[in-house]
Scaffold this motif. Structure first.
Motif, PDB file in Angstrom:
ATOM      1  N   HIS B 111       0.824  -1.200   0.000  1.00  0.00           N
ATOM      2  CA  HIS B 111       0.000   0.000   0.000  1.00  0.00           C
ATOM      3  C   HIS B 111       0.862   1.255   0.000  1.00  0.00           C
ATOM      4  O   HIS B 111       0.654   2.170  -0.787  1.00  0.00           O
ATOM      5  CB  HIS B 111      -0.910  -0.015   1.227  1.00  0.00           C
ATOM      6  CG  HIS B 111      -1.802   1.171   1.322  1.00  0.00           C
ATOM      7  ND1 HIS B 111      -3.000   1.249   0.668  1.00  0.00           N
ATOM      8  CD2 HIS B 111      -1.658   2.351   1.971  1.00  0.00           C
ATOM      9  CE1 HIS B 111      -3.556   2.417   0.909  1.00  0.00           C
ATOM     10  NE2 HIS B 111      -2.778   3.097   1.708  1.00  0.00           N
ATOM     11  N   PHE B 115       1.396   4.199  -2.706  1.00  0.00           N
ATOM     12  CA  PHE B 115       1.007   5.582  -2.418  1.00  0.00           C
ATOM     13  C   PHE B 115       2.097   6.546  -2.886  1.00  0.00           C
ATOM     14  O   PHE B 115       1.811   7.585  -3.484  1.00  0.00           O
ATOM     15  CB  PHE B 115       0.730   5.760  -0.925  1.00  0.00           C
ATOM     16  CG  PHE B 115      -0.099   6.976  -0.628  1.00  0.00           C
ATOM     17  CD1 PHE B 115      -1.471   6.864  -0.467  1.00  0.00           C
ATOM     18  CD2 PHE B 115       0.469   8.229  -0.543  1.00  0.00           C
ATOM     19  CE1 PHE B 115      -2.252   7.977  -0.221  1.00  0.00           C
ATOM     20  CE2 PHE B 115      -0.302   9.352  -0.291  1.00  0.00           C
ATOM     21  CZ  PHE B 115      -1.658   9.224  -0.133  1.00  0.00           C
ATOM     22  N   SER B 145      -3.621   3.985  -8.429  1.00  0.00           N
ATOM     23  CA  SER B 145      -4.782   4.362  -7.624  1.00  0.00           C
ATOM     24  C   SER B 145      -5.780   3.214  -7.558  1.00  0.00           C
ATOM     25  O   SER B 145      -6.416   2.987  -6.537  1.00  0.00           O
ATOM     26  CB  SER B 145      -5.448   5.613  -8.180  1.00  0.00           C
ATOM     27  OG  SER B 145      -5.824   5.416  -9.505  1.00  0.00           O
ATOM     28  N   LEU B 148      -4.628   0.968  -5.000  1.00  0.00           N
ATOM     29  CA  LEU B 148      -4.861   1.550  -3.676  1.00  0.00           C
ATOM     30  C   LEU B 148      -6.323   1.390  -3.261  1.00  0.00           C
ATOM     31  O   LEU B 148      -6.635   1.194  -2.089  1.00  0.00           O
ATOM     32  CB  LEU B 148      -4.491   3.036  -3.676  1.00  0.00           C
ATOM     33  CG  LEU B 148      -3.010   3.369  -3.669  1.00  0.00           C
ATOM     34  CD1 LEU B 148      -2.804   4.848  -3.884  1.00  0.00           C
ATOM     35  CD2 LEU B 148      -2.380   2.954  -2.357  1.00  0.00           C
ATOM     36  N   PHE B 151      -7.583  -1.925  -1.358  1.00  0.00           N
ATOM     37  CA  PHE B 151      -6.831  -2.282  -0.157  1.00  0.00           C
ATOM     38  C   PHE B 151      -7.522  -3.424   0.602  1.00  0.00           C
ATOM     39  O   PHE B 151      -6.885  -4.380   1.026  1.00  0.00           O
ATOM     40  CB  PHE B 151      -6.701  -1.047   0.734  1.00  0.00           C
ATOM     41  CG  PHE B 151      -5.928  -1.282   1.993  1.00  0.00           C
ATOM     42  CD1 PHE B 151      -4.553  -1.448   1.943  1.00  0.00           C
ATOM     43  CD2 PHE B 151      -6.564  -1.325   3.223  1.00  0.00           C
ATOM     44  CE1 PHE B 151      -3.833  -1.660   3.103  1.00  0.00           C
ATOM     45  CE2 PHE B 151      -5.842  -1.533   4.389  1.00  0.00           C
ATOM     46  CZ  PHE B 151      -4.479  -1.709   4.322  1.00  0.00           C
ATOM     47  N   VAL B 239      -7.190   7.415   0.936  1.00  0.00           N
ATOM     48  CA  VAL B 239      -7.087   7.301  -0.509  1.00  0.00           C
ATOM     49  C   VAL B 239      -8.273   7.983  -1.180  1.00  0.00           C
ATOM     50  O   VAL B 239      -8.118   8.715  -2.158  1.00  0.00           O
ATOM     51  CB  VAL B 239      -6.984   5.825  -0.933  1.00  0.00           C
ATOM     52  CG1 VAL B 239      -6.962   5.716  -2.435  1.00  0.00           C
ATOM     53  CG2 VAL B 239      -5.753   5.199  -0.338  1.00  0.00           C
TER      54      VAL B 239
END
Lengths: 301, 665
Positions: B111, B115, B145, B148, B151, B239
């Motif tokens: 993660h 990022f 993205s 992300l 997750f 996020v």
């Protein structure tokens, strides 16, 4: 400055006149014209009761609501003389600052956790949302017609033109007065004297307010009436000198107040479920004004 | 410039490698410092560029790529600074938000690496001025993205949202690629400067519309918005804050970039953009008003704000078309300022909503209530965000909306009746948007934070850690600076607009702040309002002092056994609105009718939720038919390796014969 003083004087009488007209229409003598003011002063002297569910939001909300109305009052002009604040686009500020006050009055109603107050809050939010485009299209049309974007210049330029502008002013009066009824929760949108919480709008939202806070909310209501009355007056008095316009101000405010009184005496409230549509119709009246403005400017070829 | 960029690359690579090995507790801090280092380095470049010195760097390329131009001009700088601010607050908030996941080391490492890459790719999207390199950065941004977002990949809904996002982003990339290739074939260059030549020689409308669709999917204009309400709720809150705050804005950046090259047809394009934008705004906020999932509500609210920004863009285009410098500055200036404002309050709202989610583990606002007592700081932060996003004074949202309103009124001076009518309708639309957003946010704030709790929660919520609060305070500070010192930001924007490629307006050096005293003084009126509130509060405190004060139960209208389930819910709050707009807000109810013979009914369930009109009525319809048609070709994908080898052979033989026969060159 002049407008501020006049509005304050008008606010002191407006609600009293409504109550008096209503009592006379129903065959009673009725309280004195200044009775609403005495009510407020009595409230200012009282202690307060807070609901145990409420938080600080409930305590600051009446103050912010009152301040927003005061702030809105400052931008209203009187004929040729400006309001305390006058700037391009001040009517946007006027509408948005009133919306801020409404935002707080709505969340303070929800703060109590009462289902009735939530109901009132929901209706208030819905109705005022529908009234918004009518106001903006009305003001946009006046801006189009006069080429100015602030209250004072718009209103004073309204009269340098044909007499058709007075026809528009009458339509504008209708729109502004109906918005005032929505804002103040009076007939035919809301019946302030109803005795059933289920059918209230504004009254049910302030069920839990008491003492000083309730006084502030009531004062703000009186001021709002006078503010909208002053806007209506401004539609007509543009070029008149002060010795005519000031008496006209009071005459028009008086006519409006007694009009409200008569409507409340002889009319029933609209059906709650159709109120939203009714308020939205105001937008089409505003659109009529817009087309009128286009006609006057000769844009239709 | 090259030095700073190299430094940022080195920092990133070092951070990515160490992130794999460092112990779980420090991963988040390491990622945060990497993001902050990158942000500081690129912000240094951007601040210089905002002050007028355009930074340029050319990578010597090969035959295929050509030279790759990296340039930071005012427009890039504005967006880079917004990206950096939101990413930094997001990563700091994320440290606290992901604390409960301390046991899943791989998940966290993955993660945080993503990022860092995600942040850097967004910055590079703003800098690259070369079509292919731009697409690469754009793709890295979309993919990182998307990863992300998923997750919580053990939840099927999250995976579904992620795939939805992935597919839609690639439809967007397809449009962008078509646009870039189109320009390449006409001009023979991948550099963005080729657009100047293209637009100078060809029709502007179609290429702009292709890019508008491509970037519009990212930005969320209707009917291309349907990824937002799925992806935002699925993603972890830091996020979604960054996605809604900035990734959506990069779509706006793309549109601005293309506009800076346009040469003609401004009026027509302006009218198209403004029409779509008003519809987007009204549609977005209507949906936001009825949804009960508060993160979904915020996602729809993003769509609404994209509509508001789009109104500004349309106004600016109409300003160029009518040769009106005032409208050019008011439209584009309002749009750019609203981009900043929205990135601020939307990330603030997502963070505070995330705090609520972290403490209560539900996104359904109708199950919450009374959180202001357990989480007072979060409640105040959410309230500030809610007031600001409604465009109410004295916060920053009002400043940008006021500029847009001024632009609309300025546009009324045009002579063309169709333009005037469009602008007046827009005026009404913008005011409706404002009205519904008051309804939406009073409902959300009232339902989540006020009243009493509607459902017993398993864990008693408490105020979140200061790690999660500090970035929110930071955002509020910036918001207040926009609200009370707008001159500073407006000066930056008018400088930016001077170098925007529309040279005809620079000559008069007519800044935004020169437009009228009202815009420069708008902060004074806000200060005056705050002063009036303070004065009334002071008077109140004086009068109330010494008077009796009692705490009693809420007035129950003489009903003596009220309970918390009787409170008005968010659903009931917006029910009337939903009914009036039932042609747009599709409500789906699931329940079993009572049978004729059922004398003793059992307990039963009633579920109702709102569907997205476009998704439900159009997109689902189309995909359903696509799947149906694709069924006929199922025999091709039959799972037998022999057939697949056979396909390969057929393909190669075909290529070979066609080449030999000179059909394919």
């Amino acid at each position: 400055m002049l407008s501020l003083i006049l509005i304050l004087i008008a606010a002191a009488f407006f609600t009293g006149v409504i109550v008096r007209v209503k009592s006379m229409a129903s065959g009673r003598k009725g309280p004195g014209i200044l009775q609403p003011l005495f009510d407020v002063f009595r409230l200012f002297k009282k202690g307060v009761v807070y609901s145990e569910t409420t938080s600080f939001v409930f305590q600051i909300a009446p103050t912010i609501y009152f301040s927003s109305v005061v702030m809105a009052m400052l931008v209203v002009p009187f004929g040729q003389s400006k309001g305390i604040l006058s700037f391009d686009g001040d009517f946007i500020f006027f509408a948005y600052i009133l919306a801020l006050g409404k935002f707080f009055s709505i969340i303070s109603a929800m703060d109590t956790g009462s289902s009735f107050e939530g109901m009132g809050a929901s209706r208030e939010a819905l109705y005022s949302m529908f009234a918004e485009p009518a106001f903006f299209i009305l003001m946009g049309s006046l801006a189009l017609l006069t080429g100015h974007t602030n209250f004072q210049e718009m209103f004073s330029a309204l009269h340098i033109g044909s007499y058709i502008s007075y026809a528009l002013a009458i339509l504008g009066t209708f729109v502004l007065m109906m918005i005032a009824m929505v804002e103040n929760s009076r007939m035919p949108i809301d019946d302030p004297k109803t005795h059933l919480e289920l059918t209230m709008v504004h009254e049910v939202m302030i069920l839990d307010n008491s003492g000083f806070d309730l006084g502030l909310i009531l004062t703000a209501g009186y001021l709002k009436f006078a503010i909208y009355g002053a806007l209506v007056v401004n539609l007509f008095i543009g070029v008149f000198p002060l010795q005519y316009s000031i008496p006209m101000f009071f005459v028009i405010q008086f006519v409006l107040a007694s009009g409200v009184g008569f409507i409340e005496s002889f009319m029933a409230r609209f059906r709650m479920s159709h109120n939203a549509q009714f308020i939205f119709v105001l937008t089409s009246v505003s659109l009529l004004i817009f087309f009128g403005a286009l006609l006057i400017l000769g844009k239709f070829v | 410039m090259a030095g700073l960029l190299n430094l940022s690359w080195c920092a990133t690579i070092v951070a990515i490698i160490t992130l794999c090995f460092v112990s779980t507790r420090f991963k988040s801090y390491l990622a945060a410092s990497a993001v902050i280092v990158n942000a500081v380095l690129t912000s240094l470049l951007a601040i210089g560029a905002l002050n007028g010195e355009i930074k340029e760097l050319i990578f010597q390329g090969n035959i295929f790529w050509g030279d790759i131009l990296v340039r930071i001009d005012g427009l890039s700088a504005w967006f880079i600074l917004i990206v950096n601010l939101t990413s930094v607050t997001g990563v700091i908030y994320g440290i606290g938000y992901l604390k409960p996941y301390v046991n899943s080391a791989q998940k966290l490492a993955f993660h945080w690496i993503l990022f860092v890459i995600f942040h850097l790719s967004m910055v590079w999207v703003c800098m690259l001025q070369h079509s292919l390199a731009f697409l690469v950065a754009w793709e890295v941004m979309s993919l990182s993205s998307m990863l992300l977002v998923i997750f919580d990949h053990d939840k099927p809904k999250t995976i579904k949202a992620g795939i939805n996002y992935l597919v839609q982003m690639h439809i967007s990339v397809t449009f962008l690629t078509i646009g870039f290739i189109w320009v390449y074939f006409q001009t023979g260059s991948f550099s963005f400067d080729a657009f100047q030549t293209y637009f100078g020689a060809n029709s502007n409308v179609w290429l702009f519309l292709i890019f508008f669709v491509g970037f519009g999917i990212k930005a969320g204009f209707i009917p291309l918005h349907s990824w937002l309400p799925h992806a935002h709720p699925a993603a972890p809150s830091h996020v979604s804050g960054v996605m809604s705050g900035v990734i959506v804005k990069l779509g706006i950046y793309g549109i601005f970039r293309i506009i800076s090259f346009l040469k003609a047809d401004f009026l027509l394009l302006g009218e198209i953009v403004i029409t779509i934008s008003v519809l987007t705004g009204v549609y977005g906020i209507l949906n936001a008003a009825v949804h009960r999932d508060f993160k979904r509500m915020l996602a729809y609210c993003t769509i609404e704000n994209i509509g508001i920004i789009g109104i500004g863009i349309g106004l600016g285009l109409m300003g160029i078309g009518n040769n009106s410098a005032v409208l050019y500055y008011l439209g584009f200036g309002g749009a750019l300022l609203h981009v900043l404002n929205h990135s601020l309050f939307k990330s603030l709202l997502f963070y505070s909503a995330g705090s609520v989610y972290q403490q209560t583990h539900t996104r359904d606002m109708n199950k919450l209530g009374g959180l202001i007592r357990q989480m007072p700081k979060t409640a105040v932060l959410f309230l500030i965000g809610a007031i600001a996003i409604g465009g109410l004074p004295p916060f920053n949202g009002f400043v940008s909306e006021f500029i847009l309103y001024s632009g609309l009124l300025e546009g009324l001076k045009f002579s063309n009746i169709s333009q005037i009518s469009l602008l007046v309708v827009t005026l009404g639309g913008l005011s409706i948007i404002g009205g519904i957003s008051v309804l939406t946010f009073t409902k959300t704030f009232g339902t989540i934070f006020l009243g009493t709790e509607r459902k017993k929660l398993t864990h008693q919520p408490v105020e979140v850690s200061s790690m999660m609060l500090i970035p929110q305070y930071l955002i509020v500070l910036v918001m207040l600076s926009v609200a009370f010192l707008p001159q500073f930001y407006l000066n930056l924007i008018s400088k930016l607009l001077d170098t925007f490629g529309k040279t005809q307006f620079v000559a008069g050096s007519f800044g935004l702040s020169a437009y009228s005293e009202s815009i420069t003084n708008i902060n004074l009126y806000s200060i005056l309002f705050v002063a009036i509130v303070a004065a009334s509060w002071g008077v109140r405190a004086l009068v109330v002092k010494g008077k009796s004060m009692k705490i009693e139960p809420t007035w129950g209208c003489a009903y003596v056994a009220p309970n918390s389930r009787m409170q008005y819910t968010g659903k009931s709050f917006s029910k009337s609105l939903g009914k009036i707009f039932s042609f747009l807000l599709v409500e789906e109810k699931k329940y079993k009718e009572l049978e004729a013979g059922e004398i003793f009914p059992e307990s039963r369930k009633y579920v109702s939720h709102y569907q997205d009109f476009f998704e439900y009525r159009f997109i689902n319809y189309i995909t359903h038919h696509l799947v149906y048609a694709a069924n006929y070709f199922k025999f091709i994908q039959n799972g037998r390796v022999q057939s697949y080898v056979w396909y390969g052979i057929i393909f190669m033989v075909a290529i070979f014969t066609l080449t030999v026969l000179n059909v394919l060159k």
